[in-house]
Structures are given as C-alpha cells and as structure tokens.
Write a protein that holds these residues in place. Structure first.
Motif, PDB file in Angstrom:
ATOM      1  N   LEU A 191       3.308  13.573  -7.387  1.00 57.11           N
ATOM      2  CA  LEU A 191       2.914  14.403  -6.381  1.00 57.11           C
ATOM      3  C   LEU A 191       3.860  15.285  -5.812  1.00 57.11           C
ATOM      4  O   LEU A 191       4.716  14.400  -4.909  1.00 57.11           O
ATOM      5  CB  LEU A 191       1.930  13.268  -5.581  1.00 57.11           C
ATOM      6  CG  LEU A 191       1.132  14.327  -4.329  1.00 57.11           C
ATOM      7  CD1 LEU A 191      -0.089  14.713  -4.915  1.00 57.11           C
ATOM      8  CD2 LEU A 191       0.771  13.389  -3.224  1.00 57.11           C
TER       9      LEU A 191
ATOM     10  N   ARG B  63      -5.761  10.951  -1.469  1.00 60.01           N
ATOM     11  CA  ARG B  63      -6.298   9.513  -1.715  1.00 60.01           C
ATOM     12  C   ARG B  63      -6.521   9.246  -3.232  1.00 60.01           C
ATOM     13  O   ARG B  63      -6.190   8.373  -3.892  1.00 60.01           O
ATOM     14  CB  ARG B  63      -7.025   9.372  -0.805  1.00 60.01           C
ATOM     15  CG  ARG B  63      -7.396   7.611  -0.562  1.00 60.01           C
ATOM     16  CD  ARG B  63      -8.569   7.452   0.027  1.00 60.01           C
ATOM     17  NE  ARG B  63      -9.020   8.292   1.289  1.00 60.01           N
ATOM     18  CZ  ARG B  63      -8.334   8.332   2.359  1.00 60.01           C
ATOM     19  NH1 ARG B  63      -7.499   7.386   2.650  1.00 60.01           N
ATOM     20  NH2 ARG B  63      -8.787   8.996   3.515  1.00 60.01           N
ATOM     21  N   GLN B  64      -7.419  10.001  -3.441  1.00 58.84           N
ATOM     22  CA  GLN B  64      -8.167   9.961  -4.862  1.00 58.84           C
ATOM     23  C   GLN B  64      -7.092  10.294  -6.056  1.00 58.84           C
ATOM     24  O   GLN B  64      -7.009   9.512  -6.848  1.00 58.84           O
ATOM     25  CB  GLN B  64      -9.252  10.882  -5.130  1.00 58.84           C
ATOM     26  CG  GLN B  64     -10.498  10.570  -4.480  1.00 58.84           C
ATOM     27  CD  GLN B  64     -10.859   9.469  -4.918  1.00 58.84           C
ATOM     28  OE1 GLN B  64     -10.956   9.064  -6.164  1.00 58.84           O
ATOM     29  NE2 GLN B  64     -11.458   8.327  -4.123  1.00 58.84           N
ATOM     30  N   TYR B  65      -6.115  11.186  -5.547  1.00 59.83           N
ATOM     31  CA  TYR B  65      -5.148  11.444  -6.806  1.00 59.83           C
ATOM     32  C   TYR B  65      -4.277  10.406  -6.961  1.00 59.83           C
ATOM     33  O   TYR B  65      -3.776  10.085  -8.094  1.00 59.83           O
ATOM     34  CB  TYR B  65      -4.523  12.814  -6.138  1.00 59.83           C
ATOM     35  CG  TYR B  65      -3.258  13.266  -7.271  1.00 59.83           C
ATOM     36  CD1 TYR B  65      -3.691  14.301  -8.278  1.00 59.83           C
ATOM     37  CD2 TYR B  65      -2.042  12.812  -7.193  1.00 59.83           C
ATOM     38  CE1 TYR B  65      -2.550  14.774  -8.965  1.00 59.83           C
ATOM     39  CE2 TYR B  65      -1.102  13.459  -7.984  1.00 59.83           C
ATOM     40  CZ  TYR B  65      -1.452  14.233  -8.759  1.00 59.83           C
ATOM     41  OH  TYR B  65      -0.323  14.845  -9.811  1.00 59.83           O
TER      42      TYR B  65
ATOM     43  N   GLU C 191      -6.099   7.221  -8.626  1.00 60.12           N
ATOM     44  CA  GLU C 191      -6.341   7.503 -10.156  1.00 60.12           C
ATOM     45  C   GLU C 191      -5.179   7.639 -11.174  1.00 60.12           C
ATOM     46  O   GLU C 191      -5.175   6.756 -11.942  1.00 60.12           O
ATOM     47  CB  GLU C 191      -7.228   8.752 -10.271  1.00 60.12           C
ATOM     48  CG  GLU C 191      -8.646   8.669  -9.851  1.00 60.12           C
ATOM     49  CD  GLU C 191      -9.465   9.939 -10.021  1.00 60.12           C
ATOM     50  OE1 GLU C 191      -9.056  10.647 -11.007  1.00 60.12           O
ATOM     51  OE2 GLU C 191     -10.629  10.021  -9.478  1.00 60.12           O
ATOM     52  N   ASN C 192      -4.192   8.077 -10.639  1.00 55.94           N
ATOM     53  CA  ASN C 192      -3.073   8.513 -11.401  1.00 55.94           C
ATOM     54  C   ASN C 192      -2.199   7.149 -11.368  1.00 55.94           C
ATOM     55  O   ASN C 192      -1.632   6.811 -12.243  1.00 55.94           O
ATOM     56  CB  ASN C 192      -2.124   9.546 -10.822  1.00 55.94           C
ATOM     57  CG  ASN C 192      -2.430  10.927 -11.167  1.00 55.94           C
ATOM     58  OD1 ASN C 192      -2.567  11.494 -12.315  1.00 55.94           O
ATOM     59  ND2 ASN C 192      -3.462  11.499 -10.533  1.00 55.94           N
TER      60      ASN C 192
ATOM     61  N   THR D 125       1.409   4.740   2.758  1.00 59.54           N
ATOM     62  CA  THR D 125       2.852   5.166   3.029  1.00 59.54           C
ATOM     63  C   THR D 125       2.807   6.710   2.827  1.00 59.54           C
ATOM     64  O   THR D 125       3.522   7.674   3.733  1.00 59.54           O
ATOM     65  CB  THR D 125       3.770   4.393   2.353  1.00 59.54           C
ATOM     66  OG1 THR D 125       4.040   3.219   3.074  1.00 59.54           O
ATOM     67  CG2 THR D 125       5.012   5.221   2.531  1.00 59.54           C
TER      68      THR D 125
ATOM     69  N   VAL E 127      -8.256  17.721   2.011  1.00 61.26           N
ATOM     70  CA  VAL E 127      -6.914  17.534   1.465  1.00 61.26           C
ATOM     71  C   VAL E 127      -6.557  15.933   1.215  1.00 61.26           C
ATOM     72  O   VAL E 127      -5.944  15.659   0.301  1.00 61.26           O
ATOM     73  CB  VAL E 127      -5.420  18.463   1.832  1.00 61.26           C
ATOM     74  CG1 VAL E 127      -4.451  18.303   0.989  1.00 61.26           C
ATOM     75  CG2 VAL E 127      -6.371  20.037   1.532  1.00 61.26           C
ATOM     76  N   THR E 128      -6.517  15.723   2.393  1.00 59.29           N
ATOM     77  CA  THR E 128      -6.064  14.025   2.642  1.00 59.29           C
ATOM     78  C   THR E 128      -6.867  13.140   1.699  1.00 59.29           C
ATOM     79  O   THR E 128      -6.516  12.290   1.060  1.00 59.29           O
ATOM     80  CB  THR E 128      -6.681  13.514   4.111  1.00 59.29           C
ATOM     81  OG1 THR E 128      -5.872  14.354   4.853  1.00 59.29           O
ATOM     82  CG2 THR E 128      -6.251  12.081   4.188  1.00 59.29           C
TER      83      THR E 128
ATOM     84  N   ASP F 100      -3.767   4.934 -13.823  1.00 56.67           N
ATOM     85  CA  ASP F 100      -3.565   5.490 -15.275  1.00 56.67           C
ATOM     86  C   ASP F 100      -2.095   5.236 -15.646  1.00 56.67           C
ATOM     87  O   ASP F 100      -1.871   5.220 -16.908  1.00 56.67           O
ATOM     88  CB  ASP F 100      -3.560   6.948 -15.129  1.00 56.67           C
ATOM     89  CG  ASP F 100      -4.430   7.516 -16.261  1.00 56.67           C
ATOM     90  OD1 ASP F 100      -5.503   7.019 -16.584  1.00 56.67           O
ATOM     91  OD2 ASP F 100      -4.091   8.829 -16.808  1.00 56.67           O
TER      92      ASP F 100
ATOM     93  N   ASP G 234       0.776  -1.242   0.086  1.00 57.75           N
ATOM     94  CA  ASP G 234       0.023   0.028  -0.084  1.00 57.75           C
ATOM     95  C   ASP G 234       0.971   1.278   0.052  1.00 57.75           C
ATOM     96  O   ASP G 234       1.186   1.819   1.107  1.00 57.75           O
ATOM     97  CB  ASP G 234      -0.802  -0.070   0.947  1.00 57.75           C
ATOM     98  CG  ASP G 234      -1.703   1.173   1.274  1.00 57.75           C
ATOM     99  OD1 ASP G 234      -1.897   2.013   0.297  1.00 57.75           O
ATOM    100  OD2 ASP G 234      -2.667   1.277   2.386  1.00 57.75           O
TER     101      ASP G 234
ATOM    102  N   LEU H 229       0.243   8.806   2.356  1.00 56.35           N
ATOM    103  CA  LEU H 229      -0.659   9.512   3.280  1.00 56.35           C
ATOM    104  C   LEU H 229      -0.135   9.781   4.547  1.00 56.35           C
ATOM    105  O   LEU H 229      -0.386  10.652   5.046  1.00 56.35           O
ATOM    106  CB  LEU H 229      -1.887   8.827   3.198  1.00 56.35           C
ATOM    107  CG  LEU H 229      -2.789   9.060   1.858  1.00 56.35           C
ATOM    108  CD1 LEU H 229      -3.876   7.855   1.825  1.00 56.35           C
ATOM    109  CD2 LEU H 229      -3.497  10.437   1.911  1.00 56.35           C
TER     110      LEU H 229
ATOM    111  N   PHE I  20      -8.440  14.246  -1.132  1.00 54.79           N
ATOM    112  CA  PHE I  20      -7.955  14.739  -2.507  1.00 54.79           C
ATOM    113  C   PHE I  20      -6.616  13.679  -2.880  1.00 54.79           C
ATOM    114  O   PHE I  20      -6.633  13.284  -3.830  1.00 54.79           O
ATOM    115  CB  PHE I  20      -7.691  16.190  -2.642  1.00 54.79           C
ATOM    116  CG  PHE I  20      -6.485  16.378  -3.853  1.00 54.79           C
ATOM    117  CD1 PHE I  20      -7.478  16.670  -5.168  1.00 54.79           C
ATOM    118  CD2 PHE I  20      -5.416  16.399  -3.989  1.00 54.79           C
ATOM    119  CE1 PHE I  20      -6.612  16.939  -6.266  1.00 54.79           C
ATOM    120  CE2 PHE I  20      -4.690  16.665  -5.018  1.00 54.79           C
ATOM    121  CZ  PHE I  20      -5.226  16.847  -6.306  1.00 54.79           C
TER     122      PHE I  20
END
Lengths: 185, 126
Positions: A145, A169-171, A174-175, A119, A164-165, A178, A115, A121, A167
């Motif tokens: 990031l 997590r999602q960022y 998704e990236n 780490t 922000v946390t 991708d 995970d 986060l 955000f």
C-alpha cells in the motif's frame, strides 16, 4: 513490553515522523522455511549520529527534554532478541534511519503481530503530510500500500476522509488474506 | 482477486465536490490522544480508532479534529484523551478504553457535557 509487535511498530514509526520524515517504509516479511519474521522500518528523516545510534538502545537515553527515559527502541530490541532474533539500526545524519528487527517466527516468546491494519490506519490518519509505503510479505506472496500512489489518484481528496479510510481498511484486509491465506500469528 | 486502488477513482469523483470546505482547523474542537510509548502500550491505538471513526461516521470532521500527541508526563494514567475546545478549559480524560471513548464522544463531543467521572480532575489521584 508492548503486547503486540504492531504496537511496537506504531511506536517506532512515531520516531520517524518526529524526525521529519516525508516517506516511511514499513515492511513485514514472514519466511516460514527460514522460521523468521522480519520487520523493517526505514525513513528519510533527519537521521542520527553514530553516538546516538549507539546510545538509542539504552532505555536511559532520549533526546527529549521532558524526561530521562525512552523505551520504544529498547522494547523492540528486547522483543526481537527474546525470540532468538536480532536487532539493528543504521542511520546517517541527513539521510534517514533504518530499523531492522528479526524475530524467531515459531518462538514461544514471540508476541503476536497483532492488528497491523490498525497501526497503518492510525499512522495515515494522524500524519496527513507524511507518505507511507507498507509492504507485507508472506513467503513468496506480497502486497503493498503506497500512499503516494493513492494521493496521485485521489487528487486533493484527503487520505483521512471517511471513504478513503474505509477503502484502506478493506484494501488491507482483503490483500492480507490473499497474501497469507488467513494465517494467524 | 483482492482489491486494487481503482476504487479510489470513484471516491475522488464523489468527494471532489465538497473539497473546498475542508482543511480549516480554526475553531475546531481538538481531540488529542496520547500516542507516545506509554500511551500505545496501555491501549491508545483502539481509543484513537474509536474516536476517529465516530467523528467520520457522524460527519463531524468539519467541527472536530482527532489527532495524536506525545507523552504529557502522566504515563501512569494512560490512555489519556485531551479535549481542547476554543474558549473553554482543557478537559483531560484518563484511563480511557474504546467503550469510555465512545461515551466521551456521545456525551461530550456530541452532547456538550463533560463526562466528569473520567476526568483527571475528578480522580483522587494526584
């Protein structure tokens, strides 16, 4: 040994933050053609002398006063070398430290990356005064990031506030999908 | 196309209003998760994530600060969570996992009652 490479990374980055780093760069690079997975952790902390660099892979060396063992670096070294990979530390007092671990990507002895988002986060959450640059490469694709860019956009909004946390997590999720197409390793 | 940093601008606009109330650690309950090699290896990361997310979700960041600490020399009892509340004795929880951490959050941090059965004190380990 750590059950996941991402936990090893968390542990090693703690050394960087304790060394007073203001920026820690964490790079994961998978190259399936070369059959390698490379982890680089670079900081601008206080650095180490050549003697300390020599000694740090010894489990019975530590700068702590509380007890006589330090297993973080030896764990990562062992984890990498078990897979036919390599391990290297470069450091200079006052300039910082760079730890590079190369794993055999398809080696049966390689632990899963695990995970990595957890780490990142955790690091951002626990070190509000440190900047992190996370670079994730999978063959020719990559994403980053950079908390310095985030701070600039956010003004005074703290990186560890809930929105922000969420955000981050999602960022990351998704990236990463991708970049590696959902590869599980 | 994956997410970009643009969304942070919205967060900034939304959040800036209540910025003044933040960053005052005085009087807060401190929740310390042992995150040295021993803690990390025995599962401290998901414990810290659970506590940190609970505090955010319940909007308690002005009262509770979840952070990490180094090795406190009780490696065999990791993951360890210490709750330090002003004016009260420190509570040390041992052998934590995300479920137990959730329980500590609900019963101790929200409810105000120490979860005795998980404390170092109540274990017969010495």
């Amino acid at each position: 040994m750590m059950p996941e490479i991402s936990l090893n990374i968390l542990d090693i980055v703690e050394n960087s933050t304790r060394a007073g780093a203001s920026l820690v760069t964490i790079e994961i690079a998978v190259d399936t053609a070369a059959d390698t997975m490379t982890v680089v952790i670079a900081d601008d902390g206080c650095g180490m002398t050549q003697e300390q660099v020599q000694a740090v892979t010894d489990p019975f060396f530590t700068t702590r006063k509380t007890r006589k063992v330090g297993l973080g670096v030896p764990f990562l070294k062992q984890a990498a070398e078990l897979t036919g990979g390599s391990f290297r530390i470069e450091s200079e007092p006052g300039a910082g430290t760079t730890v590079t671990a190369v794993f055999g990507y398809s080696s049966i002895d390689r632990q899963p990356l695990g995970d990595m988002d957890g780490t990142i986060l955790t690091l951002i959450d626990c070190h509000p005064d440190v900047d992190f640059l996370y670079i994730y490469r999978y063959n020719e694709k990559s994403f980053e990031l950079d908390t310095r860019q985030m701070r600039e956009i956010l003004g005074g909004v703290p990186l560890n506030s809930q929105d922000v946390t969420e955000f981050i997590r999602q960022y990351l999720k998704e990236n990463r999908a991708d970049t590696d197409g959902g590869a599980v390793y | 196309m994956a997410m970009t940093l643009d969304k942070l601008k919205e967060i900034r606009e939304k959040m800036q209003a209540d910025l003044n109330q933040r960053d005052n650690s005085e009087g807060k309950i401190r929740v310390l998760v042992g995150m040295a090699t021993c803690g990390i290896a025995s599962g401290a990361r998901p414990v810290l994530r659970t506590l940190s997310e609970d505090v955010q979700e319940k909007n308690m960041t002005d009262k509770i600060m979840v952070t990490q600490t180094g090795c406190i020399g009780l490696c065999q009892y990791e993951p360890i969570v210490e709750v330090v509340e002003p004016g009260k004795p420190k509570v040390t929880y041992i052998y934590m996992n995300p479920d137990k951490a959730q329980e500590v959050f609900n019963r101790h941090l929200v409810g105000g009652h120490v979860v005795r059965e998980y404390t170092l004190e109540s274990s017969n380990l010495k």
